[in-house]
Design a protein around this motif. Sequence first.
Motif, PDB file in Angstrom:
ATOM      1  N   GLN A 206       0.834  -1.202   0.000  1.00 26.68           N
ATOM      2  CA  GLN A 206       0.000   0.000   0.000  1.00 26.68           C
ATOM      3  C   GLN A 206       0.871   1.256   0.000  1.00 26.68           C
ATOM      4  O   GLN A 206       0.579   2.232  -0.716  1.00 26.68           O
ATOM      5  N   LEU A 207       1.937   1.248   0.791  1.00 32.27           N
ATOM      6  CA  LEU A 207       2.864   2.377   0.794  1.00 32.27           C
ATOM      7  C   LEU A 207       3.524   2.539  -0.572  1.00 32.27           C
ATOM      8  O   LEU A 207       3.675   3.649  -1.090  1.00 32.27           O
ATOM      9  N   GLN A 208       3.914   1.431  -1.155  1.00 34.27           N
ATOM     10  CA  GLN A 208       4.597   1.457  -2.444  1.00 34.27           C
ATOM     11  C   GLN A 208       3.666   1.952  -3.551  1.00 34.27           C
ATOM     12  O   GLN A 208       4.101   2.650  -4.479  1.00 34.27           O
ATOM     13  N   LYS A 209       2.397   1.618  -3.452  1.00 39.23           N
ATOM     14  CA  LYS A 209       1.429   2.057  -4.453  1.00 39.23           C
ATOM     15  C   LYS A 209       1.358   3.581  -4.492  1.00 39.23           C
ATOM     16  O   LYS A 209       1.257   4.193  -5.571  1.00 39.23           O
ATOM     17  N   GLY A 210       1.426   4.212  -3.318  1.00 40.49           N
ATOM     18  CA  GLY A 210       1.415   5.665  -3.265  1.00 40.49           C
ATOM     19  C   GLY A 210       2.616   6.271  -3.971  1.00 40.49           C
ATOM     20  O   GLY A 210       2.512   7.292  -4.655  1.00 40.49           O
ATOM     21  N   LEU A 211       3.788   5.630  -3.814  1.00 35.59           N
ATOM     22  CA  LEU A 211       4.993   6.109  -4.477  1.00 35.59           C
ATOM     23  C   LEU A 211       4.874   5.975  -5.988  1.00 35.59           C
ATOM     24  O   LEU A 211       5.227   6.890  -6.742  1.00 35.59           O
ATOM     25  N   LEU A 212       4.370   4.851  -6.450  1.00 38.29           N
ATOM     26  CA  LEU A 212       4.232   4.631  -7.890  1.00 38.29           C
ATOM     27  C   LEU A 212       3.260   5.639  -8.500  1.00 38.29           C
ATOM     28  O   LEU A 212       3.475   6.128  -9.614  1.00 38.29           O
ATOM     29  N   THR A 213       2.198   5.949  -7.770  1.00 33.03           N
ATOM     30  CA  THR A 213       1.234   6.940  -8.255  1.00 33.03           C
ATOM     31  C   THR A 213       1.892   8.308  -8.378  1.00 33.03           C
ATOM     32  O   THR A 213       1.692   9.036  -9.357  1.00 33.03           O
ATOM     33  N   LEU A 214       2.710   8.648  -7.383  1.00 32.37           N
ATOM     34  CA  LEU A 214       3.398   9.932  -7.399  1.00 32.37           C
ATOM     35  C   LEU A 214       4.387  10.002  -8.559  1.00 32.37           C
ATOM     36  O   LEU A 214       4.467  11.014  -9.266  1.00 32.37           O
TER      37      LEU A 214
ATOM     38  N   ASP B 260      16.963  17.820  -7.429  1.00 32.27           N
ATOM     39  CA  ASP B 260      16.037  18.846  -7.898  1.00 32.27           C
ATOM     40  C   ASP B 260      14.604  18.508  -7.501  1.00 32.27           C
ATOM     41  O   ASP B 260      13.808  19.380  -7.157  1.00 32.27           O
ATOM     42  N   LEU B 261      14.300  17.204  -7.584  1.00 26.98           N
ATOM     43  CA  LEU B 261      12.946  16.773  -7.261  1.00 26.98           C
ATOM     44  C   LEU B 261      12.624  16.975  -5.787  1.00 26.98           C
ATOM     45  O   LEU B 261      11.555  17.441  -5.423  1.00 26.98           O
ATOM     46  N   ILE B 262      13.564  16.618  -4.932  1.00 30.03           N
ATOM     47  CA  ILE B 262      13.247  16.621  -3.511  1.00 30.03           C
ATOM     48  C   ILE B 262      13.416  18.000  -2.879  1.00 30.03           C
ATOM     49  O   ILE B 262      12.857  18.280  -1.832  1.00 30.03           O
ATOM     50  N   GLN B 263      14.197  18.875  -3.526  1.00 25.04           N
ATOM     51  CA  GLN B 263      14.392  20.192  -2.940  1.00 25.04           C
ATOM     52  C   GLN B 263      13.249  21.139  -3.291  1.00 25.04           C
ATOM     53  O   GLN B 263      12.906  22.017  -2.520  1.00 25.04           O
ATOM     54  N   SER B 264      12.676  20.982  -4.468  1.00 23.89           N
ATOM     55  CA  SER B 264      11.579  21.878  -4.848  1.00 23.89           C
ATOM     56  C   SER B 264      10.491  21.105  -5.559  1.00 23.89           C
ATOM     57  O   SER B 264      10.319  21.217  -6.761  1.00 23.89           O
ATOM     58  N   PRO B 265       9.755  20.280  -4.815  1.00 25.69           N
ATOM     59  CA  PRO B 265       8.725  19.480  -5.448  1.00 25.69           C
ATOM     60  C   PRO B 265       7.601  20.321  -6.033  1.00 25.69           C
ATOM     61  O   PRO B 265       6.901  19.897  -6.929  1.00 25.69           O
ATOM     62  N   LEU B 266       7.417  21.521  -5.513  1.00 23.35           N
ATOM     63  CA  LEU B 266       6.402  22.419  -6.056  1.00 23.35           C
ATOM     64  C   LEU B 266       7.102  23.669  -6.588  1.00 23.35           C
ATOM     65  O   LEU B 266       7.935  24.256  -5.907  1.00 23.35           O
ATOM     66  N   SER B 267       6.797  24.045  -7.795  1.00 28.65           N
ATOM     67  CA  SER B 267       7.467  25.211  -8.352  1.00 28.65           C
ATOM     68  C   SER B 267       6.525  26.001  -9.241  1.00 28.65           C
ATOM     69  O   SER B 267       5.791  25.444 -10.039  1.00 28.65           O
ATOM     70  N   ASN B 268       6.564  27.339  -9.083  1.00 32.24           N
ATOM     71  CA  ASN B 268       5.782  28.216  -9.944  1.00 32.24           C
ATOM     72  C   ASN B 268       6.695  29.042 -10.843  1.00 32.24           C
ATOM     73  O   ASN B 268       6.316  30.102 -11.344  1.00 32.24           O
TER      74      ASN B 268
ATOM     75  N   LEU C 284      11.166  11.800  -1.765  1.00 32.32           N
ATOM     76  CA  LEU C 284      12.098  11.399  -0.718  1.00 32.32           C
ATOM     77  C   LEU C 284      11.363  10.868   0.499  1.00 32.32           C
ATOM     78  O   LEU C 284      11.758   9.853   1.081  1.00 32.32           O
ATOM     79  N   VAL C 285      10.306  11.543   0.877  1.00 27.25           N
ATOM     80  CA  VAL C 285       9.522  11.097   2.029  1.00 27.25           C
ATOM     81  C   VAL C 285       8.950   9.703   1.778  1.00 27.25           C
ATOM     82  O   VAL C 285       8.937   8.846   2.668  1.00 27.25           O
ATOM     83  N   LYS C 286       8.462   9.478   0.552  1.00 23.41           N
ATOM     84  CA  LYS C 286       7.921   8.170   0.205  1.00 23.41           C
ATOM     85  C   LYS C 286       8.990   7.087   0.318  1.00 23.41           C
ATOM     86  O   LYS C 286       8.757   6.002   0.860  1.00 23.41           O
ATOM     87  N   PHE C 287      10.169   7.378  -0.227  1.00 19.76           N
ATOM     88  CA  PHE C 287      11.263   6.404  -0.155  1.00 19.76           C
ATOM     89  C   PHE C 287      11.659   6.131   1.304  1.00 19.76           C
ATOM     90  O   PHE C 287      11.920   4.993   1.694  1.00 19.76           O
ATOM     91  N   LEU C 288      11.711   7.194   2.089  1.00 14.96           N
ATOM     92  CA  LEU C 288      12.070   7.031   3.501  1.00 14.96           C
ATOM     93  C   LEU C 288      11.060   6.149   4.233  1.00 14.96           C
ATOM     94  O   LEU C 288      11.429   5.313   5.055  1.00 14.96           O
ATOM     95  N   LYS C 289       9.786   6.340   3.923  1.00 14.07           N
ATOM     96  CA  LYS C 289       8.751   5.543   4.583  1.00 14.07           C
ATOM     97  C   LYS C 289       8.876   4.064   4.228  1.00 14.07           C
ATOM     98  O   LYS C 289       8.695   3.187   5.074  1.00 14.07           O
ATOM     99  N   LEU C 290       9.201   3.802   2.959  1.00 16.77           N
ATOM    100  CA  LEU C 290       9.392   2.405   2.548  1.00 16.77           C
ATOM    101  C   LEU C 290      10.586   1.789   3.266  1.00 16.77           C
ATOM    102  O   LEU C 290      10.521   0.657   3.758  1.00 16.77           O
ATOM    103  N   ALA C 291      11.700   2.532   3.313  1.00 18.91           N
ATOM    104  CA  ALA C 291      12.908   2.021   3.972  1.00 18.91           C
ATOM    105  C   ALA C 291      12.672   1.833   5.467  1.00 18.91           C
ATOM    106  O   ALA C 291      13.139   0.859   6.067  1.00 18.91           O
ATOM    107  N   GLN C 292      11.955   2.769   6.083  1.00 21.42           N
ATOM    108  CA  GLN C 292      11.650   2.667   7.512  1.00 21.42           C
ATOM    109  C   GLN C 292      10.778   1.441   7.787  1.00 21.42           C
ATOM    110  O   GLN C 292      10.987   0.724   8.773  1.00 21.42           O
TER     111      GLN C 292
END
Length: 570
Positions: free
Chosen positions: A338-346, A368-376, A392-400
């Motif tokens: 279930q956690l991994q599914k969220g990462l794949l969707t992202l 670049d992705l993890i430092q500014s995931p939202l950019s205008n 990064l948060v998703k990957f950390l959650k999987l590893a944890q």
Amino acid sequence: MINATKTNNSITITGNTYYFKDSIKEIKGHKWDSINKVWIVPLNPQALDILGFIGANFCDALKQEIAGLQKYDGTISIPLPIKATPYQHQIAAFNFALSTYNTSKGFALLADMGTGKTITSIAIMGRLYLDNKISRVLIAAPKSILPVWHTELAKFADFEYTIIQDLTSKKTQKQLSIISQSSNNNLQIVILNYESIWRQIDDFVNFKIDFVIADESSKIKTPNTKQSKAMHKLGKLSKYNIILSGTPITNSPLDIYSQYKFMDDSVFPENWWVFQKKYANLDYNNRITGFKNLGQLLARMHKVAYRVRLSSVVDMPQIVNLQRMVQFNPASKKQYNQLQKGLLTLLKSGTELQQTDNKVLDQIEFGDLIQSPLSNNTDSSPRFEISHDNLLVKFLKLAQFTGGFATDDNGTVLSTNTAKLDELNNILDEFIDKKIVIFARFRAEIEAIGNLLQSKNIQYSLIFGDTKDRQQQVEQFQNNDTVRVFVGQIATAGMGITLTAAHTTVYYSLDFSYANYEQSRSRTFRIGQKYPCTYIHLLVQNTIDELMYNALLNKQDVAKQLVDDYKKNI
């Protein structure tokens, strides 16, 4: 703890020797120094053998004496059917096994972790198959070792074989019956864990396995357990057997009885109670107060056993990387997916976004992705409108999660599973007489490891983010024989310290930094290290663990490689 130190041409024995005093008295020429309260015995093979058997801690000079006693015959009398150049000790063990099978149905390969006992066993089974002596093999092993057998067979077996897979209690009888009637002349191999075997024992009895391997045979050291009794039954019916273990004795010399009963019950034909009375001192309640006749016990053991110590091997590589594959239970596997599914969707949403300059995700730094995931931004730089719960948060959650923990929305760390902790417990039992280093990434993991060590009454040193007395922790691990384990956080304990008192490192978990990983490996593999270094990686099968391990081993940017690997699943 018993300590053995070389003094001229004798050995001085100190520590808690009362329990083993009768065994020490078996050494010819022994004497008790009543003034210094120590035993003194001659320096000879018998003394080294008995002291090693009772788990004495040898000084470096005695370890060198033991290395000098190991004589490897490099002559290949019979070709080893493996796709590799064997080491001298593997050739010697292979030849010893084949000669042993001329007079016994059992062979014990008592080899330290990292010395290649799996490959040696593959060579032995291959030779017996090619000589038309066997056709069906059962490999019994702990769950974490099963994937290793699949991998090693595919990589090294130089003979035709078929692995019988997906055996369950509902399918086993039918599948084995079909195989029995098959005209396939390949060597038929079943690889199962001990628990599955005893639950399906009748099916395997009827299948008539003719060669059985008990890997990590200390798992059947207790004679009256169901899995031990099942293995005893199969061992009696088969033509040939092997036990594989670096630590066949974890609690007492009596541990060897059940393992040898499976392997070849003619070595110790007496029943358990007679065996116990012969080699242990018992009080009026039949509690063990010490041991006796260990010289005789060793002589009977060694008739069919070949011992390989990593510290004595002369032609091994300086570094050995090992994997211990761990499996989730069904509930944990479902949560992980279930956690991994969220990462794949992202990730999928990220690949669908319009990029400027025709850049694709492959060409963009992961940072670049993890430092500014939202950019205008309105300039020519790449724009990412990925979820605020960034990659990064998703990957950390999987590893944890693979380490056994998860953080809820309130920031509370919760225990989710004990898959890795259970396997670490097994490893600690295997290294009962050796020092080891354990690295982990997350604080919750380190606390769980500490609790496990305390429950086993194992003294340890510890360095993580809050540790103030770093040097004191290092010195007590390096110099205090009672401190068996060093526990460190990769990011904070992986630099600037020396841990050469151990030559085995266990990675409970990994982080994204190759620099941290390489630095942590250098704590044991550095000037002052006398032996080859072994690195054991605890990896949950089919998870982010395997991807991180492969990236680190190939010296790749772990974070970017994770993106690339996960994108393949989109």
